[in-house]
Design a protein around this motif. Structure first.
Motif, PDB file in Angstrom:
ATOM      1  N   HIS A 199     -89.349  48.557 -42.826  1.00 41.53           N
ATOM      2  CA  HIS A 199     -88.130  49.276 -43.179  1.00 41.53           C
ATOM      3  C   HIS A 199     -88.314  50.004 -44.510  1.00 41.53           C
ATOM      4  O   HIS A 199     -88.601  49.364 -45.521  1.00 41.53           O
ATOM      5  CB  HIS A 199     -86.956  48.290 -43.344  1.00 41.53           C
ATOM      6  CG  HIS A 199     -86.888  47.243 -42.284  1.00 41.53           C
ATOM      7  ND1 HIS A 199     -86.166  47.397 -41.134  1.00 41.53           N
ATOM      8  CD2 HIS A 199     -87.466  46.017 -42.204  1.00 41.53           C
ATOM      9  CE1 HIS A 199     -86.294  46.305 -40.388  1.00 41.53           C
ATOM     10  NE2 HIS A 199     -87.078  45.466 -41.022  1.00 41.53           N
ATOM     11  N   GLY A 200     -88.128  51.296 -44.496  1.00 46.29           N
ATOM     12  CA  GLY A 200     -88.108  52.055 -45.737  1.00 46.29           C
ATOM     13  C   GLY A 200     -86.727  51.953 -46.350  1.00 46.29           C
ATOM     14  O   GLY A 200     -85.721  52.035 -45.644  1.00 46.29           O
ATOM     15  N   ALA A 201     -86.666  51.738 -47.647  1.00 40.20           N
ATOM     16  CA  ALA A 201     -85.366  51.603 -48.318  1.00 40.20           C
ATOM     17  C   ALA A 201     -85.492  52.090 -49.755  1.00 40.20           C
ATOM     18  O   ALA A 201     -86.597  52.200 -50.298  1.00 40.20           O
ATOM     19  CB  ALA A 201     -84.901  50.149 -48.300  1.00 40.20           C
ATOM     20  N   VAL A 202     -84.349  52.355 -50.355  1.00 42.95           N
ATOM     21  CA  VAL A 202     -84.277  52.709 -51.763  1.00 42.95           C
ATOM     22  C   VAL A 202     -83.489  51.613 -52.464  1.00 42.95           C
ATOM     23  O   VAL A 202     -82.421  51.207 -51.988  1.00 42.95           O
ATOM     24  CB  VAL A 202     -83.601  54.077 -51.979  1.00 42.95           C
ATOM     25  CG1 VAL A 202     -83.441  54.376 -53.459  1.00 42.95           C
ATOM     26  CG2 VAL A 202     -84.401  55.180 -51.291  1.00 42.95           C
ATOM     27  N   ILE A 203     -84.009  51.136 -53.578  1.00 43.32           N
ATOM     28  CA  ILE A 203     -83.318  50.108 -54.345  1.00 43.32           C
ATOM     29  C   ILE A 203     -82.129  50.737 -55.065  1.00 43.32           C
ATOM     30  O   ILE A 203     -82.276  51.746 -55.757  1.00 43.32           O
ATOM     31  CB  ILE A 203     -84.268  49.430 -55.340  1.00 43.32           C
ATOM     32  CG1 ILE A 203     -85.340  48.666 -54.566  1.00 43.32           C
ATOM     33  CG2 ILE A 203     -83.499  48.503 -56.289  1.00 43.32           C
ATOM     34  CD1 ILE A 203     -86.396  48.027 -55.441  1.00 43.32           C
ATOM     35  N   LEU A 204     -80.964  50.124 -54.888  1.00 42.40           N
ATOM     36  CA  LEU A 204     -79.746  50.597 -55.530  1.00 42.40           C
ATOM     37  C   LEU A 204     -79.385  49.761 -56.747  1.00 42.40           C
ATOM     38  O   LEU A 204     -78.810  50.282 -57.709  1.00 42.40           O
ATOM     39  CB  LEU A 204     -78.587  50.571 -54.528  1.00 42.40           C
ATOM     40  CG  LEU A 204     -78.795  51.395 -53.255  1.00 42.40           C
ATOM     41  CD1 LEU A 204     -77.652  51.165 -52.286  1.00 42.40           C
ATOM     42  CD2 LEU A 204     -78.951  52.866 -53.595  1.00 42.40           C
ATOM     43  N   ALA A 205     -79.682  48.475 -56.693  1.00 39.11           N
ATOM     44  CA  ALA A 205     -79.346  47.567 -57.796  1.00 39.11           C
ATOM     45  C   ALA A 205     -80.230  46.334 -57.719  1.00 39.11           C
ATOM     46  O   ALA A 205     -80.650  45.929 -56.638  1.00 39.11           O
ATOM     47  CB  ALA A 205     -77.879  47.152 -57.729  1.00 39.11           C
ATOM     48  N   VAL A 206     -80.487  45.768 -58.884  1.00 42.54           N
ATOM     49  CA  VAL A 206     -81.210  44.502 -58.972  1.00 42.54           C
ATOM     50  C   VAL A 206     -80.352  43.574 -59.816  1.00 42.54           C
ATOM     51  O   VAL A 206     -80.051  43.874 -60.968  1.00 42.54           O
ATOM     52  CB  VAL A 206     -82.611  44.673 -59.614  1.00 42.54           C
ATOM     53  CG1 VAL A 206     -83.322  43.340 -59.719  1.00 42.54           C
ATOM     54  CG2 VAL A 206     -83.443  45.692 -58.833  1.00 42.54           C
ATOM     55  N   GLU A 207     -79.921  42.464 -59.227  1.00 42.11           N
ATOM     56  CA  GLU A 207     -79.073  41.491 -59.913  1.00 42.11           C
ATOM     57  C   GLU A 207     -79.682  40.108 -59.722  1.00 42.11           C
ATOM     58  O   GLU A 207     -79.399  39.430 -58.730  1.00 42.11           O
ATOM     59  CB  GLU A 207     -77.655  41.546 -59.351  1.00 42.11           C
ATOM     60  CG  GLU A 207     -76.967  42.889 -59.569  1.00 42.11           C
ATOM     61  CD  GLU A 207     -75.579  42.954 -58.959  1.00 42.11           C
ATOM     62  OE1 GLU A 207     -75.063  41.915 -58.477  1.00 42.11           O
ATOM     63  OE2 GLU A 207     -75.009  44.060 -58.962  1.00 42.11           O
ATOM     64  N   GLY A 208     -80.526  39.720 -60.648  1.00 45.15           N
ATOM     65  CA  GLY A 208     -81.193  38.425 -60.542  1.00 45.15           C
ATOM     66  C   GLY A 208     -82.105  38.384 -59.332  1.00 45.15           C
ATOM     67  O   GLY A 208     -83.018  39.189 -59.211  1.00 45.15           O
ATOM     68  N   PRO A 268     -83.658  50.290 -59.817  1.00 45.35           N
ATOM     69  CA  PRO A 268     -82.870  51.204 -58.997  1.00 45.35           C
ATOM     70  C   PRO A 268     -83.577  52.556 -58.900  1.00 45.35           C
ATOM     71  O   PRO A 268     -84.146  53.043 -59.877  1.00 45.35           O
ATOM     72  CB  PRO A 268     -81.545  51.317 -59.751  1.00 45.35           C
ATOM     73  CG  PRO A 268     -81.433  49.995 -60.467  1.00 45.35           C
ATOM     74  CD  PRO A 268     -82.861  49.681 -60.884  1.00 45.35           C
ATOM     75  N   GLY A 269     -83.567  53.113 -57.712  1.00 45.68           N
ATOM     76  CA  GLY A 269     -84.236  54.374 -57.446  1.00 45.68           C
ATOM     77  C   GLY A 269     -85.629  54.200 -56.858  1.00 45.68           C
ATOM     78  O   GLY A 269     -86.167  55.146 -56.268  1.00 45.68           O
ATOM     79  N   ASP A 270     -86.221  53.008 -56.995  1.00 44.26           N
ATOM     80  CA  ASP A 270     -87.548  52.770 -56.407  1.00 44.26           C
ATOM     81  C   ASP A 270     -87.455  52.834 -54.887  1.00 44.26           C
ATOM     82  O   ASP A 270     -86.535  52.284 -54.281  1.00 44.26           O
ATOM     83  CB  ASP A 270     -88.090  51.383 -56.782  1.00 44.26           C
ATOM     84  CG  ASP A 270     -88.526  51.266 -58.226  1.00 44.26           C
ATOM     85  OD1 ASP A 270     -88.571  52.298 -58.942  1.00 44.26           O
ATOM     86  OD2 ASP A 270     -88.812  50.125 -58.644  1.00 44.26           O
ATOM     87  N   ARG A 271     -88.432  53.473 -54.281  1.00 47.84           N
ATOM     88  CA  ARG A 271     -88.562  53.463 -52.825  1.00 47.84           C
ATOM     89  C   ARG A 271     -89.515  52.341 -52.450  1.00 47.84           C
ATOM     90  O   ARG A 271     -90.594  52.227 -53.036  1.00 47.84           O
ATOM     91  CB  ARG A 271     -89.082  54.806 -52.326  1.00 47.84           C
ATOM     92  CG  ARG A 271     -88.099  55.928 -52.548  1.00 47.84           C
ATOM     93  CD  ARG A 271     -88.597  57.246 -52.044  1.00 47.84           C
ATOM     94  NE  ARG A 271     -90.025  57.174 -51.716  1.00 47.84           N
ATOM     95  CZ  ARG A 271     -90.751  58.157 -51.254  1.00 47.84           C
ATOM     96  NH1 ARG A 271     -90.227  59.313 -51.061  1.00 47.84           N
ATOM     97  NH2 ARG A 271     -92.027  58.001 -50.995  1.00 47.84           N
ATOM     98  N   VAL A 272     -89.093  51.519 -51.498  1.00 53.37           N
ATOM     99  CA  VAL A 272     -89.897  50.364 -51.097  1.00 53.37           C
ATOM    100  C   VAL A 272     -89.974  50.268 -49.578  1.00 53.37           C
ATOM    101  O   VAL A 272     -89.166  50.864 -48.852  1.00 53.37           O
ATOM    102  CB  VAL A 272     -89.318  49.039 -51.653  1.00 53.37           C
ATOM    103  CG1 VAL A 272     -89.395  48.995 -53.175  1.00 53.37           C
ATOM    104  CG2 VAL A 272     -87.895  48.810 -51.173  1.00 53.37           C
TER     105      VAL A 272
END
Length: 138
Positions: free
Chosen positions: A100-109, A52-56
């Motif tokens: 698409h630029g995005a920010v990761i909010l959550a990683v669930e599996g 979470p918080g990573d920009r991708v």
């Protein structure tokens, strides 16, 4: 410049409340909703270091695009001159690869929640790349 073609295997797909092109924002920073990217099990290890918080940058295949379009009026504005698609971010183009630029909010599996993704539900995801900082951060 002939080539036999390429084989590209999607690594996942978008799950979004956006279901049609007409209702989708033109860019992610234009009120695009949060969405999930659901990855194929075979690429699970590739998600290991996403946080979470990573920009991708998400690369997608704009599966509902018209691949015969070579020129558009930017943003659909009839008052603007026709422009070659390689000078625009238009989804209709010979190879409809979305960026698409995005920010990761959550990683669930195998599911990754991201902010501001303008891709519609079901859009195939081709790849994920980190947004790089300065040379000293790499």
């Amino acid at each position: 410049m002939e080539h036999d073609g390429f084989v590209v295997r999607p690594v996942g797909r978008v799950e979004s409340p956006l279901t049609d092109r007409a209702g989708a924002p033109r860019q992610g920073d234009e009120d695009a909703p949060e969405a999930w990217v659901v990855f194929a099990e075979r690429v699970g290890p590739a998600l290991a270091d996403l946080r979470p918080g990573d920009r991708v940058l998400l690369l997608t295949w704009l599966h509902r695009a018209d691949r015969d379009v070579l020129a558009v009026r930017p943003r659909g504005d009839l008052g603007r001159p026709e422009t070659g698609v390689f000078s625009t971010r238009a989804p209709d183009r010979p190879n409809p690869i979305g960026l698409h630029g995005a920010v990761i909010l959550a990683v669930e599996g195998l599911r990754v929640r991201v902010s501001g993704l303008e891709a519609i539900d079901g859009t195939p995801v081709l790849d994920v790349k980190p947004v790089l900082g300065g040379v000293d951060e790499r």
